[in-house]
Design a protein around this motif. Structure first.
Motif, PDB file in Angstrom:
ATOM      1  N   THR A  33     -11.399  -2.348   1.865  1.00 28.13           N
ATOM      2  CA  THR A  33     -10.149  -1.659   2.187  1.00 28.13           C
ATOM      3  C   THR A  33      -9.871  -0.455   1.292  1.00 28.13           C
ATOM      4  O   THR A  33      -9.076   0.413   1.651  1.00 28.13           O
ATOM      5  N   ASP A  65      -8.125  -7.597   6.787  1.00 22.28           N
ATOM      6  CA  ASP A  65      -7.784  -7.377   5.388  1.00 22.28           C
ATOM      7  C   ASP A  65      -6.846  -6.182   5.230  1.00 22.28           C
ATOM      8  O   ASP A  65      -5.878  -6.230   4.467  1.00 22.28           O
ATOM      9  N   LYS A  69      -2.880  -6.142   3.831  1.00 22.56           N
ATOM     10  CA  LYS A  69      -2.476  -5.406   2.635  1.00 22.56           C
ATOM     11  C   LYS A  69      -1.449  -4.313   2.919  1.00 22.56           C
ATOM     12  O   LYS A  69      -0.773  -3.845   1.993  1.00 22.56           O
ATOM     13  N   THR A  70      -1.342  -3.872   4.159  1.00 22.79           N
ATOM     14  CA  THR A  70      -0.473  -2.740   4.474  1.00 22.79           C
ATOM     15  C   THR A  70       0.641  -3.069   5.460  1.00 22.79           C
ATOM     16  O   THR A  70       1.607  -2.308   5.566  1.00 22.79           O
TER      17      THR A  70
END
Length: 470
Positions: A33, A65, A69-70
Motif C-alpha cells: 500500500t 489492504d 487503511k484509507t
C-alpha cells in the motif's frame, strides 16, 4: 488533474494514481500500500475510490489492504460478486474525483465482470481509458482466465469483440490508452513493450482490432494460447474472496533465523528453500536442496509457475537488505507462508562449514568447442516452445522450464546434459530444481542462447519470427 502510471516490471503490471483537487483514485493496486499512500500524502489528497478492472489472475491486488487503511470505496463492474464489501457499479455509472469524473464502462470478455474506466477531465473532455486486461498495447486480453464460468473461451472472445466495438472503439482517437499490463505478462500473447498509446494508433496497428468480423476476431485471439500458469486461477479466487493482510505476512516472513534455526525449520516443516541471489552467485555455492529463483528476473511469476501450493512453507536465502523485498514479491502472487530468512545470508551458512553444493558451468566458447568435437552432445534448451521453434541449436531437446515439473521423466539420468535458456536465468532455475530432485549430470552454459549465438560457430535452425508461431 494528475495521472500517474505506477509500473512494476517484474510482473509487467500497471497500477494508476489519479488526483484532482485533493481527492484521489487508485486503479488496480498491487498488494503493497505504501506507493499509493505516499503519493496521496505528498499531494495532500484523500484516496476516495479503489477501482478494480476485474478479478486479477496474475497477481493479488491490494484493494482490501488499501481500503482498510484509507476507508476508500472498492468499486467493481457489473456481475462481480466479491466475498467482501464493495460497490458493484452499473454500466456507465460515474464517480466524481475532485473536478474530474471517472465513468465505468462494462467491457466483458477477458472476464465477465471486466470493466474499463473512462477519465473525463474538468472540461468534460474524454481524456483517457484505463483498460485493465480488456485492451493492451498491441493486443487484447486472453479470453480463458475467468473464474469458474460455464462459458467457453470462444464465448468470452465473442463478448470481448462486442465490448471493444461498442464501448471502446467509438471513443475519440486522441484518448490515451492506459493498459493493465505490458510485454512479459501472460495475460496476453502479443503485447507491445510500450505501456501507453493513443486509441487512434491502436485502431490502426493492434492486430486484434483489424479483424473484419467477430468470427475472425474469435479465431485470432484464441489461436496459440498456451495453458496459463497454475497459480492464475488461485490468485483470481483470492482476489474475489479475500486474503490475509500483507503487514502480517511481512512480519512473519522477515523473521531472521540463525543457520541452525534455518536448518531446523527446513527439516521440521518441509519448507522450500528459495535462494534469490543471481544465477552466477548461486552456481559458485549454495545450500543443498535449495532452489535458485533470482530476484533480478521475473521472480514472482516463476515462483507461481513452479511452486504448486500457495500455502507451501518457504525459507529465503537472500542478499542482505533484500529479504523484505523477496517476501513482498512472494505475497504479490499469493505465496503468504514465508516463515523466515537466513540471517547473514549464504555467507553465514558457509562460515559454519555447513554442507554446500555448486553448479558446473562453462562459457559459450567452451560449449561450442565441445559441440564441434561431439555434435551428439546432449543439450537441454529450457526456453519456451515458441522461443525454441523460432531458432535453436540443431539436435537440442526442448524442455521448457514452465513444464519442467511434469516432464522430468524425459531426462536420462545417465547422460550429462548441457543446459541453456536465453540468457542464463532460467537454466539456473531448472538445474537447481533438477539437482534438488537428485539429477547430478548437468552443466550450465553461461549466458545462454544469446552468448552461444554470438560465437557464430554452431548450426542453428532457420530463424522464424515468434509471433508467426502464435
Amino acid at each position: 488533474m494528475k495521472v500517474e502510471q505506477i509500473y512494476t516490471g517484474c510482473l509487467a503490471e500497471a497500477a494508476y494514481y489519479i488526483e484532482s483537487e485533493g481527492e484521489a483514485a487508485i486503479i488496480d493496486p498491487l498488494r503493497e500500500t505504501s506507493p499509493y499512500l505516499e503519493r496521496a500524502t505528498a499531494d495532500g489528497a484523500t484516496i476516495k475510490y479503489i477501482f478494480e478492472t476485474h478479478f486479477h489472475a496474475d497477481f493479488v491486488s491490494g484493494h482490501l489492504d488499501l481500503s482498510a487503511k484509507t476507508g476508500a470505496t472498492i468499486v467493481f463492474g457489473p456481475t462481480a460478486q466479491p466475498g467482501y464489501t464493495a460497490h458493484i457499479a452499473k454500466d456507465d455509472e460515474e464517480f466524481p474525483v475532485g473536478k474530474v469524473t471517472i465513468r465505468l464502462l462494462h467491457t466483458p470478455g477477458h472476464t465477465m465482470e471486466s470493466s474499463t474506466f473512462l477519465l473525463i477531465d474538468e472540461n468534460g473532455k474524454e481524456t483517457a481509458i484505463f483498460t485493465g486486461d480488456t485492451l493492451f498495447i498491441g493486443d487484447v486480453g486472453r479470453p480463458d482466465l475467468a473464474v469458474k464460468t460455464d462459458l467457453t473461451r470462444e464465448d468470452l472472445a465473442g463478448y470481448l469483440y462486442d465490448s471493444l466495438h461498442t464501448k471502446i472503439l467509438p471513443l475519440p482517437d486522441a484518448v490515451i490508452v492506459y493498459p493493465g499490463h505490458g510485454a512479459g505478462s501472460a495475460c496476453g500473447k502479443n503485447m507491445s513493450k510500450e505501456i501507453t498509446d493513443t486509441l487512434g494508433n491502436q485502431k490502426r496497428f493492434n492486430y486484434a482490432l483489424q479483424a473484419r468480423s467477430k468470427e475472425e476476431f474469435v479465431k485470432e485471439v484464441t489461436a496459440g494460447l498456451m495453458p496459463p500458469p497454475q497459480y492464475f486461477p488461485k490468485n483470481a479466487v483470492l482476489n474475489k474472496m479475500g486474503y490475509e493482510r500483507v503487514d502480517a505476512i511481512l512480519q512473519q516472513g522477515t523473521q531472521a533465523l540463525s543457520p541452525a534455526a534455518f536448518e531446523a525449520a527446513a527439516n521440521e516443516v518441509g519448507a522450500l528453500m528459495i535462494d534469490v541471489r543471481t544465477a552466477q552467485e548461486f552456481a559458485k555455492g549454495f545450500i543443498l536442496n535449495s532452489v535458485n529463483i533470482g530476484l533480478e528476473g521475473q521472480f514472482a511469476s516463476w515462483v507461481g509457475t513452479l511452486v504448486p501450493d500457495l500455502k507451501q512453507p518457504i525459507l529465503l536465502i537472500a542478499p542482505e537488505g533484500k529479504e523484505e523485498e523477496a517476501v513482498l514479491r512472494l505475497a504479490r502472487v499469493g505465496y503468504d507462508n514465508c516463515i523466515g530468512y537466513l540471517l547473514g545470508g549464504f555467507a553465514s551458512w558457509q562460515a559454519e562449514n555447513r554442507a554446500v553444493d555448486t553448479i558446473t558451468f562453462v562459457t559459450a566458447d567452451t560449449f561450442v568447442e565441445r559441440y564441434e568435437k561431439n555434435p551428439d552432445l546432449p543439450i537441454l534448451d529450457v526456453r519456451r516452445k515458441s522461443e525454441f521453434e523460432s531458432e535453436h541449436i540443431v539436435g537440442a531437446e526442448n524442455l521448457p522450464l514452465d513444464y519442467l515439473n511434469d516432464n522430468m521423466a524425459r531426462i536420462d539420468r545417465r547422460k550429462t546434459y548441457y543446459v541453456h535458456c536465453a540468457g542464463g536465468y532460467r537454466s539456473m532455475v531448472a538445474i537447481s530444481i533438477l539437482k534438488a530432485r537428485g539429477f547430478t549430470n548437468l552443466i550450465d552454459v553461461a549466458g545462454g542462447f544469446a552468448a552461444i549465438k554470438k560465437t557464430g560457430n554452431l548450426p542453428l535452425t532457420d530463424y522464424v519470427c515468434p509471433t508467426t508461431l502464435l
